[in-house]
Write an enzyme that holds these catalytic residues in place. Sequence first.
Site, short mmCIF file in Angstrom:
data_model
loop_
_atom_site.label_atom_id
_atom_site.label_comp_id
_atom_site.label_asym_id
_atom_site.label_seq_id
_atom_site.Cartn_x
_atom_site.Cartn_y
_atom_site.Cartn_z
N GLU A 54 0.82 -1.22 0.00
CA GLU A 54 0.00 0.00 0.00
C GLU A 54 0.85 1.27 0.00
OE1 GLU A 54 -2.45 -3.32 1.79
OE2 GLU A 54 -0.43 -2.52 2.13
N PHE A 116 -11.71 -7.47 13.63
CA PHE A 116 -10.55 -7.85 12.82
C PHE A 116 -10.24 -6.75 11.80
CE2 PHE A 116 -8.89 -10.07 8.96
CZ PHE A 116 -7.66 -10.43 9.50
N GLN A 117 -9.00 -6.29 11.81
CA GLN A 117 -8.48 -5.25 10.92
C GLN A 117 -9.23 -3.91 11.05
OE1 GLN A 117 -8.03 -6.90 6.91
NE2 GLN A 117 -5.97 -7.60 7.46
N LYS A 166 -17.85 -1.14 5.37
CA LYS A 166 -18.20 -2.22 4.44
C LYS A 166 -19.70 -2.27 4.17
CE LYS A 166 -16.85 -6.93 3.29
NZ LYS A 166 -16.06 -8.11 3.72
#
Length: 564
Positions: A54, A116-117, A166
């Site tokens: 990234e 998570f993340q 998301k």
Amino acid sequence: MKDTKIRGAEIVVKTLVAENASVIFGYPGGAIMPVYDALYDYCDQLEHVLTRHEQGAIHAAQGYARVSGKVGVCIATSGPGATNLITGLADAMIDSTPLVCITGQVASHLLGTDAFQETDVVGLSMPGTKWNIQVRKPEDIAPAIAKGFHIARSGRPGPVLIDITKDAQTALHEFNYVPCLNIRSYKPYHKVNPEDIKSAAELIDQAERPYLLFGQGIVLGQAEKELKAFLDKSGIPAACTLLGSGALSQEHPLYVGKLGMHGNYASNLLTNQCDVLIAVGMRFDDRVTGDLKRYAKQAKVIHLELDAAEINKNVRCAVSVQGDCKESLQLLTESIQPKKHLAWLERFRELEQMEKNEVVGNDLLPTKLGLTMGEVIRYINEFKADDAILVTDVGQHQMIAWRYFDYKNTRTQVTSGGLGTMGFALPAALGAQMHDYKKQVICVVGDGGIQMTIQELGTIMQTQAPVKVVLLNNNYLGMVRQWQQMFFEKRYSFTELNNPDFIKIADAYGFKASKVTLRQELRDSVAEMLMHNGPYFLEVVVEKEDNVFPMIATGCSVEEVRLS
């Protein structure tokens, strides 16, 4: 314009198309996967470049933005994907590079749960962005991206980050794109005050030893022609900052060199002998000013600057002209009397000759047994195109390449200026090349910096971007070693590098590659590289203790510039 309801992820893609984005750099992951799924159907309108990291994606977007003048775009997932953008954001912020960075984020109901993340990328990136936002609803996606592009490209450019959850990417909504042309609380332009122009013109007309310093603001403001017109009428000697290089051809009769720690002798020394100092589109960075308490105290300073925050921040002005330098330079040119300052200009030329005798000859026509970095750049100049783009990493090679590269055109200088990011060059060169495959992009790197993003050789391999990589290998972290030699009694603490076989690595990535250790091989090897149709990797083994001069040591005045 309204369509049937589509996923938020597709709204992201359609908005990028509407904003005329053409190349996107990125790396997929779980939280951004809906956007990548939507991209699959838009490959004919958006070219996506899959980088290997990234940080490579954002530096590539920077390189693309710097040479194109457009907004660079990159995409990353949440958590580590997003945090890997932070260095590039900080770099783009200090160097005024327009970017729109889009990151995925965990679903809204998971925010704050340490899912998570999950990472608070908005909080982390706030100091390093011009604007950032988290979007949690699909109807807010298009307005946020449109606003982001407007903020990134307007006024003093900078990076924007848009974090999209998301569930916002997967929820349905109508696509209703409206370009952002104005924000009530954001006024990036300032009307030039005619009284300021009049005051500046009076000082310039009265000056006996006027001196103009120009920075990247000339390039960002597209004021190259206005700068030249001002100089032609005023007869004032002009020098550039690192990021201002190329805004004025080095062949212009009033160009007198480069400013800063490793700039030219005359351009630094005479800063403290001028009577009027005109600064255009530059921020008086500490690498340019040296000790501020002893910087240009004898001069009346005129500062032409768009960003009000930069005016009187480091150097107090006699006259400040806030506004777009394209406009202010034109108005100033109309207001001044035509003049020549031949005796003053001759002082620059005399000191310039001194530097040629004591420094330049040793760099470009060396008598040393080993190769110097300067002679590599000399041969690059011999065979490069006039509009070739130089991309450099950070360190000794950066300063040598900057000192000796023959800049004739604007937007041909790409480097990490304010942040000094090692690992910048390789992905930035890829980004520069993605803007125009026909342009010659020459990437000069050191053996330290290249190993920070060396995986981006894989991206160049996949795209077949014809980047020419020149590795100046001295098996040291050269700039740190120079300081250790000069100021730390040659105590070379952890700066010597035990390097890999770079040619084998380049060959594994599909590059045509060669290595030069002898002077008699250098000229032909550089010519072969620049004539090669495709990516090329040239390693040149240079002197281990080849130092960069002139030099202004930290804490010293510009008039304490050293030739050795």
